[in-house]
Scaffold this active site. Structure first.
Site, PDB file in Angstrom:
ATOM      1  CG  MET A 143      -2.040  -1.032   1.142  1.00  0.00           C
ATOM      2  SD  MET A 143      -3.129  -0.779  -0.283  1.00  0.00           S
ATOM      3  CE  MET A 143      -3.807   0.817   0.102  1.00  0.00           C
ATOM      4  N   GLY A 144       1.976   1.237   0.720  1.00  0.00           N
ATOM      5  CA  GLY A 144       2.865   2.380   0.697  1.00  0.00           C
ATOM      6  C   GLY A 144       3.414   2.643  -0.689  1.00  0.00           C
ATOM      7  CE  LYS A 201      -8.893  -1.045   5.510  1.00  0.00           C
ATOM      8  NZ  LYS A 201      -7.738  -0.281   5.024  1.00  0.00           N
ATOM      9  CB  SER A 222      -2.611  -7.018   4.137  1.00  0.00           C
ATOM     10  OG  SER A 222      -3.409  -6.859   5.301  1.00  0.00           O
ATOM     11  CD  GLU A 257      -0.991  -4.896  10.083  1.00  0.00           C
ATOM     12  OE1 GLU A 257      -0.497  -3.764  10.134  1.00  0.00           O
ATOM     13  OE2 GLU A 257      -1.897  -5.215   9.296  1.00  0.00           O
TER      14      GLU A 257
END
Length: 313
Positions: free
Chosen positions: A11-12, A188, A261, A274
């Site tokens: 995403m970055g 989200k 992800s 995460e």
């Protein structure tokens, strides 16, 4: 605008590329050696909606930061959740009195961490519905459409927040100003909480998981736990709307063939996940508020077991 992307993963890379192409002075920061060295050598390469491109965007390790990179206008945080604090510590030289910091990380509770490093009036929280993947070090796969929703967490920051929205719009990132970003963050997180851990454990894309007979009952149970905990923090989630939203992601003609992800991290790249900042955060908050969260707690434990089996790091 001078912009730093802190965390130049999938995403970055997307945000860095699109902001760079819009004429901004963009610098990438990351700690993944192979990725950094590939971009230094070949530029940021991408399969951008089927077209192969490469852009010479500067990239640095945090330890390489120098005086020339001080006083940036905007820092977009795209680290993994567990990397947020060490990254903020590393990039302190970049954070001036007028530097806005936009946090687009998955998960919950990041605003508390940010306030230890950034003036509250300069903090923006947001979510993005863009998708992205990495085909290998230095090579992104970017497809589809999306948007970014953000809001200042301090009332005095609204003018600057709207200015950042305009920058994102000009880059084609479809920025919008939110009137209730905490609802969107929880919503989200709820979507991630239903798809990330499940698809990772099942080694399935979203559509494959959605095609199972147990998918919807699992979704309902997880969503109900998120909603019960969110209510304790004065966020009232529309459970039926969120359920239908997640079900829509199962469509293989949409993002159904996408691997979340967390799957990319653990299954593809053997990296820690995460989960503690998504389902794990809900389980911890559930204990705090005396709200039962058996699905979130068990899912968190299973993902940690999978990390240990695969010797992720």
């Amino acid at each position: 605008m001078k912009i730093v992307i802190a965390g130049a993963g999938a995403m970055g890379s997307r945000f860095g590329l699109m902001l760079h192409q819009a004429g901004n002075d963009v610098v990438l920061i990351d700690t993944w050696r192979e990725h950094v060295e590939a971009i230094k050598k070949n530029g940021l390469r991408a399969n951008y909606n089927g077209k192969e491109i490469a852009e010479p965007i500067p990239i640095f390790y945090p330890k390489e930061l120098s005086d020339s990179h001080k006083q940036v206008d905007l820092i977009v945080m795209f680290t993994k959740a567990m990397q947020l604090k060490p990254m903020l510590q590393s990039i302190k030289p970049l954070i001036g009195p007028r530097t806005m910091v936009l946090c687009l990380l998955n998960g919950l509770g990041h605003d508390d961490t940010l306030q230890n490093y950034v003036p509250k009036k300069n903090i923006l929280l947001g979510i993005t519905m863009w998708t992205a993947g990495l085909e290998g070090p230095g090579k992104a796969k970017l497809f589809g459409d999306g948007e970014v929703e953000l809001q200042n967490i301090d009332p005095s920051g609204e003018e600057n927040a709207r200015r950042i929205v305009d920058v994102l719009k000009k880059a084609g990132l479809n920025g919008t100003y939110s009137g209730n970003v905490m609802y969107s963050v929880w919503r989200k997180a709820c979507v991630n909480g239903t798809l990330n851990g499940t698809c990772t454990l099942l080694d399935a894309n979203i559509s494959e998981f959605g095609a199972t007979t147990v998918a919807v009952p699992i979704l309902k149970s997880i969503i109900s736990e998120f909603a019960a905990v969110a209510e304790k923090e004065s966020v009232i989630l529309d459970q039926e709307e969120i359920l239908q939203h997640v079900i829509e992601t199962f469509d293989p003609n949409g993002i159904g063939k996408h691997y979340p992800s967390m799957h990319q991290d653990l299954i593809k790249n053997n990296r820690l996940t995460e989960i503690d900042y998504i389902n794990g955060a809900v389980a911890r908050k559930g204990k705090k508020y005396d709200v039962p969260t058996p699905y979130c707690a068990f899912l968190t434990e299973l993902v940690h077991a999978k990390e240990q089996i695969l010797k992720a790091r």
